[in-house]
Design a protein around this motif. Structure first.
Motif, PDB file in Angstrom:
ATOM      1  N   LYS A 194     -20.331  16.216 -43.455  1.00  0.00           N
ATOM      2  CA  LYS A 194     -21.536  16.144 -42.899  1.00  0.00           C
ATOM      3  C   LYS A 194     -22.421  14.837 -42.299  1.00  0.00           C
ATOM      4  N   CYS A 195     -20.373  14.398 -41.270  1.00  0.00           N
ATOM      5  CA  CYS A 195     -21.352  13.461 -39.987  1.00  0.00           C
ATOM      6  C   CYS A 195     -21.860  14.533 -39.105  1.00  0.00           C
ATOM      7  N   TYR A 196     -22.382  13.952 -38.568  1.00  0.00           N
ATOM      8  CA  TYR A 196     -23.133  15.148 -37.028  1.00  0.00           C
ATOM      9  C   TYR A 196     -22.456  14.165 -36.227  1.00  0.00           C
ATOM     10  N   PRO A 197     -22.126  14.480 -35.096  1.00  0.00           N
ATOM     11  CA  PRO A 197     -20.986  14.677 -33.879  1.00  0.00           C
ATOM     12  C   PRO A 197     -22.150  13.373 -33.544  1.00  0.00           C
ATOM     13  N   LYS A 198     -20.715  12.110 -32.811  1.00  0.00           N
ATOM     14  CA  LYS A 198     -21.237  11.203 -32.105  1.00  0.00           C
ATOM     15  C   LYS A 198     -21.411  11.376 -30.948  1.00  0.00           C
ATOM     16  N   GLU A 199     -21.286  12.875 -30.126  1.00  0.00           N
ATOM     17  CA  GLU A 199     -21.848  13.406 -28.555  1.00  0.00           C
ATOM     18  C   GLU A 199     -23.146  13.136 -29.278  1.00  0.00           C
ATOM     19  N   ILE A 286     -33.182  15.627 -50.652  1.00  0.00           N
ATOM     20  CA  ILE A 286     -34.310  14.236 -51.023  1.00  0.00           C
ATOM     21  C   ILE A 286     -35.476  15.188 -51.386  1.00  0.00           C
ATOM     22  N   PHE A 287     -36.131  14.017 -51.266  1.00  0.00           N
ATOM     23  CA  PHE A 287     -37.524  14.016 -51.792  1.00  0.00           C
ATOM     24  C   PHE A 287     -38.537  13.414 -50.553  1.00  0.00           C
ATOM     25  N   PRO A 288     -38.583  15.293 -50.038  1.00  0.00           N
ATOM     26  CA  PRO A 288     -39.240  15.768 -48.811  1.00  0.00           C
ATOM     27  C   PRO A 288     -40.997  14.503 -48.976  1.00  0.00           C
ATOM     28  N   THR A 289     -41.279  14.328 -47.466  1.00  0.00           N
ATOM     29  CA  THR A 289     -42.926  13.924 -48.080  1.00  0.00           C
ATOM     30  C   THR A 289     -43.230  14.012 -46.052  1.00  0.00           C
ATOM     31  N   ASP A 290     -44.448  13.289 -45.733  1.00  0.00           N
ATOM     32  CA  ASP A 290     -45.326  13.529 -44.277  1.00  0.00           C
ATOM     33  C   ASP A 290     -44.040  12.762 -43.695  1.00  0.00           C
ATOM     34  N   ILE A 291     -43.453  12.007 -43.814  1.00  0.00           N
ATOM     35  CA  ILE A 291     -42.447  11.135 -43.726  1.00  0.00           C
ATOM     36  C   ILE A 291     -41.022  10.617 -43.579  1.00  0.00           C
ATOM     37  N   ASN A 292     -40.466  11.710 -44.240  1.00  0.00           N
ATOM     38  CA  ASN A 292     -39.331  11.810 -45.110  1.00  0.00           C
ATOM     39  C   ASN A 292     -39.162  13.630 -44.682  1.00  0.00           C
ATOM     40  N   ILE A 293     -38.446  14.128 -43.951  1.00  0.00           N
ATOM     41  CA  ILE A 293     -38.065  15.161 -43.645  1.00  0.00           C
ATOM     42  C   ILE A 293     -36.578  15.360 -43.662  1.00  0.00           C
ATOM     43  N   GLY A 294     -36.231  16.873 -43.576  1.00  0.00           N
ATOM     44  CA  GLY A 294     -34.043  16.888 -43.719  1.00  0.00           C
ATOM     45  C   GLY A 294     -34.509  18.547 -42.431  1.00  0.00           C
ATOM     46  N   ILE A 295     -33.352  18.318 -42.049  1.00  0.00           N
ATOM     47  CA  ILE A 295     -32.756  19.104 -40.681  1.00  0.00           C
ATOM     48  C   ILE A 295     -32.328  20.228 -41.461  1.00  0.00           C
ATOM     49  N   LYS A 296     -31.854  21.046 -40.941  1.00  0.00           N
ATOM     50  CA  LYS A 296     -30.579  21.534 -42.502  1.00  0.00           C
ATOM     51  C   LYS A 296     -30.509  22.859 -41.091  1.00  0.00           C
ATOM     52  N   SER A 297     -28.529  22.771 -41.521  1.00  0.00           N
ATOM     53  CA  SER A 297     -27.751  23.874 -40.477  1.00  0.00           C
ATOM     54  C   SER A 297     -28.178  24.803 -40.451  1.00  0.00           C
ATOM     55  N   PRO A 298     -28.205  26.489 -39.974  1.00  0.00           N
ATOM     56  CA  PRO A 298     -28.383  27.523 -40.573  1.00  0.00           C
ATOM     57  C   PRO A 298     -27.383  27.783 -40.583  1.00  0.00           C
ATOM     58  N   SER A 299     -25.862  27.258 -41.482  1.00  0.00           N
ATOM     59  CA  SER A 299     -25.136  28.239 -42.990  1.00  0.00           C
ATOM     60  C   SER A 299     -25.927  27.906 -44.754  1.00  0.00           C
ATOM     61  N   PRO A 300     -26.136  28.715 -45.449  1.00  0.00           N
ATOM     62  CA  PRO A 300     -26.409  28.713 -46.723  1.00  0.00           C
ATOM     63  C   PRO A 300     -24.910  27.735 -47.642  1.00  0.00           C
ATOM     64  N   PHE A 311     -18.812  22.803 -41.222  1.00  0.00           N
ATOM     65  CA  PHE A 311     -18.914  21.703 -40.232  1.00  0.00           C
ATOM     66  C   PHE A 311     -20.120  21.927 -39.403  1.00  0.00           C
ATOM     67  N   SER A 312     -20.941  23.325 -39.707  1.00  0.00           N
ATOM     68  CA  SER A 312     -22.231  23.398 -39.525  1.00  0.00           C
ATOM     69  C   SER A 312     -23.553  22.620 -39.005  1.00  0.00           C
ATOM     70  N   ILE A 313     -22.931  21.115 -39.556  1.00  0.00           N
ATOM     71  CA  ILE A 313     -24.382  20.445 -38.494  1.00  0.00           C
ATOM     72  C   ILE A 313     -23.553  20.131 -37.293  1.00  0.00           C
ATOM     73  N   ARG A 314     -22.758  20.513 -37.206  1.00  0.00           N
ATOM     74  CA  ARG A 314     -22.985  20.834 -35.262  1.00  0.00           C
ATOM     75  C   ARG A 314     -23.640  21.256 -34.772  1.00  0.00           C
ATOM     76  N   ASP A 315     -24.084  22.231 -35.651  1.00  0.00           N
ATOM     77  CA  ASP A 315     -25.590  23.665 -34.462  1.00  0.00           C
ATOM     78  C   ASP A 315     -26.577  23.173 -34.767  1.00  0.00           C
ATOM     79  N   ILE A 316     -26.972  21.915 -35.310  1.00  0.00           N
ATOM     80  CA  ILE A 316     -28.365  21.549 -35.057  1.00  0.00           C
ATOM     81  C   ILE A 316     -28.686  20.960 -33.917  1.00  0.00           C
ATOM     82  N   ASN A 317     -29.191  21.486 -33.131  1.00  0.00           N
ATOM     83  CA  ASN A 317     -29.354  20.739 -31.969  1.00  0.00           C
ATOM     84  C   ASN A 317     -30.456  20.012 -31.844  1.00  0.00           C
TER      85      ASN A 317
END
Length: 329
Positions: A194-199, A286-300, A311-317
């Motif tokens: 669930k962790c986005y890479p430190k780099e 999450i409960f999405p709003t105009d100021i609270n958004i989610g960004i999902k990796s491509p994996s189902p 570990f597809s969270i690494r694929d989020i640009n």
């Protein structure tokens, strides 16, 4: 219904994000039961988050993790005795749907309500309730939490009550070490996947004009924060914070960027802009709003059978996150 002296117990023991995403129901319950006594049963590690909450009468700690760790039969007996000693409730609501929360519920006196067999995370939990709600497990978690509580109390569900919520927790003074403009970066989570890479976090920090405060809670997260701070000039490692300090810190930030974990969800709870990053989980959390958004990796994602090795969270640009962050700032 005469709500004066009406006694309500909410059982939501853990974890931080789940407690945050359940607390919105308190404001809704108070609108319909303004004079009720509302108690919350919670794991002792998370009790400081709810202590002195203006909408609660009492926060009752349940030391299940300590019982499991110490294997103390005496502590178990004392905990059961304490649970049984509380005066009867008019309605007890298990908002967690796990066997452990259902067992805690069973020791309390009063009518018990929870998720039905097809809705609970652990089906056996449903055997401990007098009444139950049928709410698909795949539904948005905030809606699920609100529905199981409002249905138990025969309160009509209105999504506007969630959208129009006030900050869910009391706010203390702004930390002295916090700049006027600030971004909180929540770099840890309960699972490595669930962790986005430190780099990539370092790349995000370097692209933003505000100081980026790195929130950490373990030794590994502190080491990752140290690495990010060495590679991004505007990254700052926060002091170690307790839960109440964390709430006030988040409440004074201009943006929260983080993994799918409790401190990130605190942004939504305190009505602050937030970006939640998802790999093995999805926007259901999450409960999405105009100021609270989610960004999902491509994996189902199969929410009924989460793949902790995803570990597809690494694929989020990082550029996608940077663009959204600048828009929210």
């Amino acid at each position: 219904m005469n709500t004066r002296n009406f006694r309500i117990a909410i059982v939501r023991l853990s974890a931080l994000g789940d407690i945050v995403n359940t607390a919105v129901a308190l404001q809704i319950v108070r609108k319909h039961y303004p004079d009720a006594t509302i108690d919350w049963y919670v794991e002792e590690a998370f009790a400081p988050l709810l202590q002195d909450h203006p909408l609660l009468h009492e926060v009752i700690t349940v030391p299940l993790k300590r019982i499991k760790k110490t294997k103390s039969f005496q502590l178990l007996r004392e905990t059961i005795h304490t649970l049984k000693s509380h005066p009867p409730y008019d309605q007890i609501i298990d908002a967690q749907g796990l066997l452990k929360s259902a067992i805690v519920t069973s020791f309390l006196k009063g009518k018990k309500h929870g998720f039905d067999r097809n809705s609970a995370r652990e089906k056996l939990a449903a055997r401990f309730y007098d009444t139950a709600s049928s709410i698909p497990y795949e539904m948005n978690v905030i809606k699920r939490n609100v529905l199981v509580i409002t249905e138990a109390l025969e309160i009509p569900y209105r999504e506007e009550d969630i959208v129009e919520k006030k900050a869910l927790f009391p706010i203390q003074e702004k930390p002295q070490w916090l700049n006027e403009k600030a971004v909180a970066c929540v770099i840890g989570a309960s699972w490595p996947s669930k962790c986005y890479p430190k780099e990539q976090f370092a790349e995000i920090c370097s692209a933003l004009s505000h100081p980026c405060y790195l929130v950490w809670g373990s030794e590994q997260e502190y080491q990752d924060a140290h690495w990010i701070a060495q590679h991004a000039a505007n990254a700052v490692i926060t002091p170690k914070m307790g839960l109440r300090e964390l709430v006030s810190f988040i409440a004074h930030c201009d943006l929260v960027i983080g993994n799918d974990t409790g401190p990130t969800h605190m942004g939504w709870a305190m009505n602050r802009p937030s970006i939640t990053l998802f790999g093995p989980t999805n926007e259901r959390m999450i409960f999405p709003t105009d100021i609270n958004i989610g960004i999902k990796s491509p994996s189902p994602v199969n929410i009924l059978k989460i793949d902790r090795n995803d570990f597809s969270i690494r694929d989020i640009n990082p550029s996608v996150i940077i663009q959204k962050a600048k828009e929210l700032l």
